[in-house]
Design a protein around this motif. Structure first.
Motif, PDB file in Angstrom:
ATOM      1  N   LYS A 163      -4.881   1.249  10.946  1.00  0.00           N
ATOM      2  CA  LYS A 163      -5.890   2.210  10.496  1.00  0.00           C
ATOM      3  C   LYS A 163      -5.262   3.460   9.874  1.00  0.00           C
ATOM      4  O   LYS A 163      -5.948   4.222   9.200  1.00  0.00           O
ATOM      5  CB  LYS A 163      -6.782   2.618  11.669  1.00  0.00           C
ATOM      6  N   TYR A 164      -3.973   3.676  10.109  1.00  0.00           N
ATOM      7  CA  TYR A 164      -3.293   4.882   9.630  1.00  0.00           C
ATOM      8  C   TYR A 164      -2.270   4.577   8.543  1.00  0.00           C
ATOM      9  O   TYR A 164      -1.495   5.447   8.151  1.00  0.00           O
ATOM     10  CB  TYR A 164      -2.607   5.582  10.809  1.00  0.00           C
ATOM     11  N   ALA A 165      -2.275   3.339   8.060  1.00  0.00           N
ATOM     12  CA  ALA A 165      -1.314   2.945   7.032  1.00  0.00           C
ATOM     13  C   ALA A 165      -1.649   3.602   5.701  1.00  0.00           C
ATOM     14  O   ALA A 165      -2.816   3.710   5.321  1.00  0.00           O
ATOM     15  CB  ALA A 165      -1.302   1.429   6.879  1.00  0.00           C
ATOM     16  N   ASN A 166      -0.618   4.025   4.985  1.00  0.00           N
ATOM     17  CA  ASN A 166      -0.793   4.691   3.693  1.00  0.00           C
ATOM     18  C   ASN A 166      -0.761   3.653   2.568  1.00  0.00           C
ATOM     19  O   ASN A 166       0.123   3.629   1.728  1.00  0.00           O
ATOM     20  CB  ASN A 166       0.320   5.730   3.498  1.00  0.00           C
ATOM     21  N   THR A 167      -1.751   2.771   2.597  1.00  0.00           N
ATOM     22  CA  THR A 167      -1.841   1.688   1.624  1.00  0.00           C
ATOM     23  C   THR A 167      -3.269   1.603   1.090  1.00  0.00           C
ATOM     24  O   THR A 167      -4.179   2.248   1.596  1.00  0.00           O
ATOM     25  CB  THR A 167      -1.475   0.334   2.261  1.00  0.00           C
ATOM     26  N   ALA A 168      -3.439   0.740   0.103  1.00  0.00           N
ATOM     27  CA  ALA A 168      -4.765   0.525  -0.471  1.00  0.00           C
ATOM     28  C   ALA A 168      -5.500  -0.617   0.219  1.00  0.00           C
ATOM     29  O   ALA A 168      -6.555  -1.010  -0.210  1.00  0.00           O
ATOM     30  CB  ALA A 168      -4.656   0.232  -1.961  1.00  0.00           C
ATOM     31  N   SER A 169      -4.941  -1.148   1.286  1.00  0.00           N
ATOM     32  CA  SER A 169      -5.534  -2.165   2.170  1.00  0.00           C
ATOM     33  C   SER A 169      -4.481  -3.122   2.700  1.00  0.00           C
ATOM     34  O   SER A 169      -4.525  -3.502   3.858  1.00  0.00           O
ATOM     35  CB  SER A 169      -6.635  -2.981   1.476  1.00  0.00           C
ATOM     36  N   VAL A 170      -3.540  -3.558   1.845  1.00  0.00           N
ATOM     37  CA  VAL A 170      -2.488  -4.452   2.295  1.00  0.00           C
ATOM     38  C   VAL A 170      -1.137  -3.765   2.127  1.00  0.00           C
ATOM     39  O   VAL A 170      -1.046  -2.678   1.556  1.00  0.00           O
ATOM     40  CB  VAL A 170      -2.526  -5.791   1.526  1.00  0.00           C
ATOM     41  N   TYR A 171      -0.068  -4.420   2.614  1.00  0.00           N
ATOM     42  CA  TYR A 171       1.247  -3.787   2.655  1.00  0.00           C
ATOM     43  C   TYR A 171       2.172  -4.250   1.521  1.00  0.00           C
ATOM     44  O   TYR A 171       3.382  -4.104   1.611  1.00  0.00           O
ATOM     45  CB  TYR A 171       1.897  -4.044   4.017  1.00  0.00           C
ATOM     46  N   GLY A 172       1.560  -4.788   0.458  1.00  0.00           N
ATOM     47  CA  GLY A 172       2.350  -5.162  -0.702  1.00  0.00           C
ATOM     48  C   GLY A 172       2.882  -3.953  -1.446  1.00  0.00           C
ATOM     49  O   GLY A 172       3.799  -4.058  -2.264  1.00  0.00           O
ATOM     50  N   ALA A 173       2.302  -2.776  -1.166  1.00  0.00           N
ATOM     51  CA  ALA A 173       2.742  -1.519  -1.779  1.00  0.00           C
ATOM     52  C   ALA A 173       2.205  -0.372  -0.939  1.00  0.00           C
ATOM     53  O   ALA A 173       1.268  -0.537  -0.156  1.00  0.00           O
ATOM     54  CB  ALA A 173       2.241  -1.408  -3.212  1.00  0.00           C
ATOM     55  N   TYR A 174       2.820   0.813  -1.095  1.00  0.00           N
ATOM     56  CA  TYR A 174       2.337   2.015  -0.415  1.00  0.00           C
ATOM     57  C   TYR A 174       1.906   3.018  -1.475  1.00  0.00           C
ATOM     58  O   TYR A 174       2.289   2.933  -2.655  1.00  0.00           O
ATOM     59  CB  TYR A 174       3.412   2.617   0.491  1.00  0.00           C
ATOM     60  N   LEU A 175       1.099   3.989  -1.072  1.00  0.00           N
ATOM     61  CA  LEU A 175       0.624   5.009  -1.996  1.00  0.00           C
ATOM     62  C   LEU A 175       1.684   6.087  -2.193  1.00  0.00           C
ATOM     63  O   LEU A 175       2.545   6.291  -1.324  1.00  0.00           O
ATOM     64  CB  LEU A 175      -0.672   5.624  -1.466  1.00  0.00           C
ATOM     65  N   LYS A 176       1.616   6.792  -3.312  1.00  0.00           N
ATOM     66  CA  LYS A 176       2.622   7.805  -3.647  1.00  0.00           C
ATOM     67  C   LYS A 176       2.453   9.078  -2.825  1.00  0.00           C
ATOM     68  O   LYS A 176       3.409   9.838  -2.641  1.00  0.00           O
ATOM     69  CB  LYS A 176       2.560   8.130  -5.132  1.00  0.00           C
ATOM     70  N   ASN A 177       1.246   9.320  -2.356  1.00  0.00           N
ATOM     71  CA  ASN A 177       0.963  10.477  -1.507  1.00  0.00           C
ATOM     72  C   ASN A 177       0.170  10.018  -0.293  1.00  0.00           C
ATOM     73  O   ASN A 177      -0.588   9.041  -0.370  1.00  0.00           O
ATOM     74  CB  ASN A 177       0.162  11.532  -2.275  1.00  0.00           C
ATOM     75  N   LEU A 178       0.345  10.719   0.811  1.00  0.00           N
ATOM     76  CA  LEU A 178      -0.361  10.339   2.034  1.00  0.00           C
ATOM     77  C   LEU A 178      -1.860  10.576   1.867  1.00  0.00           C
ATOM     78  O   LEU A 178      -2.301  11.682   1.576  1.00  0.00           O
ATOM     79  CB  LEU A 178       0.166  11.138   3.222  1.00  0.00           C
ATOM     80  N   LYS A 179      -2.643   9.526   2.069  1.00  0.00           N
ATOM     81  CA  LYS A 179      -4.093   9.664   1.975  1.00  0.00           C
ATOM     82  C   LYS A 179      -4.635  10.281   3.268  1.00  0.00           C
ATOM     83  O   LYS A 179      -3.907  10.445   4.264  1.00  0.00           O
ATOM     84  CB  LYS A 179      -4.743   8.320   1.704  1.00  0.00           C
ATOM     85  N   ARG A 180      -5.906  10.630   3.244  1.00  0.00           N
ATOM     86  CA  ARG A 180      -6.490  11.383   4.358  1.00  0.00           C
ATOM     87  C   ARG A 180      -6.354  10.653   5.694  1.00  0.00           C
ATOM     88  O   ARG A 180      -5.967  11.247   6.704  1.00  0.00           O
ATOM     89  CB  ARG A 180      -7.964  11.659   4.064  1.00  0.00           C
ATOM     90  N   SER A 181      -6.669   9.373   5.716  1.00  0.00           N
ATOM     91  CA  SER A 181      -6.593   8.629   6.984  1.00  0.00           C
ATOM     92  C   SER A 181      -5.160   8.504   7.479  1.00  0.00           C
ATOM     93  O   SER A 181      -4.910   8.471   8.691  1.00  0.00           O
ATOM     94  CB  SER A 181      -7.217   7.242   6.820  1.00  0.00           C
ATOM     95  N   ALA A 182      -4.194   8.450   6.563  1.00  0.00           N
ATOM     96  CA  ALA A 182      -2.788   8.337   6.954  1.00  0.00           C
ATOM     97  C   ALA A 182      -2.242   9.636   7.523  1.00  0.00           C
ATOM     98  O   ALA A 182      -1.242   9.639   8.249  1.00  0.00           O
ATOM     99  CB  ALA A 182      -1.944   7.895   5.759  1.00  0.00           C
ATOM    100  N   LEU A 183      -2.884  10.756   7.203  1.00  0.00           N
ATOM    101  CA  LEU A 183      -2.463  12.064   7.715  1.00  0.00           C
ATOM    102  C   LEU A 183      -2.933  12.305   9.146  1.00  0.00           C
ATOM    103  O   LEU A 183      -2.393  13.163   9.845  1.00  0.00           O
ATOM    104  CB  LEU A 183      -2.994  13.174   6.813  1.00  0.00           C
ATOM    105  N   LYS A 184      -3.939  11.566   9.581  1.00  0.00           N
ATOM    106  CA  LYS A 184      -4.429  11.725  10.949  1.00  0.00           C
ATOM    107  C   LYS A 184      -3.407  11.208  11.944  1.00  0.00           C
ATOM    108  O   LYS A 184      -2.647  10.288  11.654  1.00  0.00           O
ATOM    109  CB  LYS A 184      -5.746  10.970  11.123  1.00  0.00           C
ATOM    110  N   LYS A 185      -3.375  11.819  13.128  1.00  0.00           N
ATOM    111  CA  LYS A 185      -2.430  11.379  14.151  1.00  0.00           C
ATOM    112  C   LYS A 185      -2.958  10.137  14.868  1.00  0.00           C
ATOM    113  O   LYS A 185      -4.095  10.092  15.296  1.00  0.00           O
ATOM    114  CB  LYS A 185      -2.202  12.510  15.163  1.00  0.00           C
ATOM    115  N   MET A 186      -2.080   9.150  14.967  1.00  0.00           N
ATOM    116  CA  MET A 186      -2.474   7.872  15.530  1.00  0.00           C
ATOM    117  C   MET A 186      -2.862   7.971  17.002  1.00  0.00           C
ATOM    118  O   MET A 186      -2.183   8.636  17.793  1.00  0.00           O
ATOM    119  CB  MET A 186      -1.331   6.868  15.404  1.00  0.00           C
TER     120      MET A 186
END
Length: 346
Positions: A163-186
């Motif tokens: 739920k906190y992964a900085n991806t667009a849904s799968v792990y074939g790539a990551y986003l260039k900047n941390l998205k809002r959900s990825a910034l939350k503490k797990m």
């Protein structure tokens, strides 16, 4: 868990179609008297739903992270103490993060000075994931938790960190900047404990071999539909599940995955593999979920299944998986086919 091909939104369609087939064939046995196999189980959505209905379940997936989640969902029943599980979750949520394998290889701060500055997780969440994963393994090795508790905790970690992964849904790539959900503490959240038949078994094997050694009443098949391999799309979850410090490669940090590649993702091999699978299946009722964009055509599947018994087709339209939105396609929905075979000689 956000998962390619998840049948969560189609479960009512699948169950009603199976129920109709059983009724048409005058099947009088109760769910508690039948065995259902879900051998491309994914995250166990389908097998879990049938477990709730009272079926004995055989589940399988070649991906280890899937095996972990499904093993908890299917095999764990009354063998877990809820109070102890709650206490373990609370304890793991309180531990401090550490600079482990995930931090050192999959977050921006941990990969400083490396060729690739990966950004799958925030610094906090990468450290927290490492700390929890290490603690689970240590508890199991010290016999502080049972095998059932081990898979409950590990499955909960996989479901939570996703739920906190900085991806667009799968792990074939990551986003260039941390998205809002990825910034939350797990926060480690417990997976539910589903009550059901105690006669349930989960495997982590190649279905082409496993099918020769299992049998039952209903076989549900949900293979990959296209050339996208799950082992590359979810390599991060595989590494967290195994936590085996693998040699990784390239910008995305892929682990070795050749032994987990599915022939159902290879156009030149899928037809023969499917034919062999149906031929070897020791089940009376066989159901195949497949959509109109898959490597196998509707006509091909019908032709193969008709070789082995009475064939029927159920059809449902549904919205496309959201990770597909970036693909060059005009369609926002696909057609789900549920191919049904009542096999001869049963």
């Amino acid at each position: 868990m956000n998962y390619i091909g998840s049948k969560y939104s189609l479960i009512d369609f699948i169950k009603s179609s199976i129920a109709k087939t059983l009724e048409t064939n005058c099947e009088k046995r109760l769910p508690s008297e039948m065995v259902l196999a879900d051998l491309f189980a994914g995250t166990g959505v389908v097998s879990g739903s049938f477990k709730k209905d009272g079926y004995s379940i055989i589940a399988n997936d070649i991906q280890y992270y899937s095996y972990v989640v499904t093993k908890h969902m299917i095999e764990n029943n009354g063998n877990l103490n809820k109070d102890k599980c709650d206490a373990l979750i609370a304890e793991l949520n309180d531990i401090e993060g550490v600079e482990g394998f995930i931090y050192k290889n999959y977050c921006f701060e941990g990969t400083e000075g490396q060729e690739f500055r990966r950004m799958y997780f925030s610094e906090y969440n990468a450290k927290k994931c490492d700390a929890i994963r290490i603690a689970i393994e240590e508890k199991f090795n010290k016999n502080a938790i049972s095998e059932n508790e081990y898979f409950f905790l590990l499955g909960s970690l996989l479901n939570s960190i996703d739920k906190y992964a900085n991806t667009a849904s799968v792990y074939g790539a990551y986003l260039k900047n941390l998205k809002r959900s990825a910034l939350k503490k797990m926060t480690l959240e417990p997976l539910p404990i589903m009550q059901g038949q105690v006669k349930c078994k989960v495997y982590n094997e190649d279905i082409c071999e496993l099918i020769k050694h299992v049998s039952g009443d209903i076989l549900y098949l949900d293979p990959p539909y296209n050339a996208r391999q799950y082992c590359t799309n979810y390599h991060m979850l595989e590494t967290i599940a195994r936590y085996d410090n693998p040699v990784i490669h390239g910008k995305t940090g892929l682990r070795e995955y050749s032994k987990q590649k599915s022939v159902f993702c290879i156009k030149s091999k899928v037809e023969d593999a499917f034919d062999e699978l149906i031929k070897n299946a020791k089940f009376k009722y066989i159901f195949l979920s497949y959509n109109n964009e898959g490597l196998m055509s509707r006509e091909m599947i019908e032709r193969i299944m008709k070789k082995y018994g009475k064939y029927e087709l159920f059809i449902q339209t549904y919205r496309r998986f959201k990770a597909d939105s970036a693909r060059n396609t005009k369609a926002n929905a696909t057609i789900e086919y549920l191919h049904c075979l009542v096999k001869n000689d049963f």
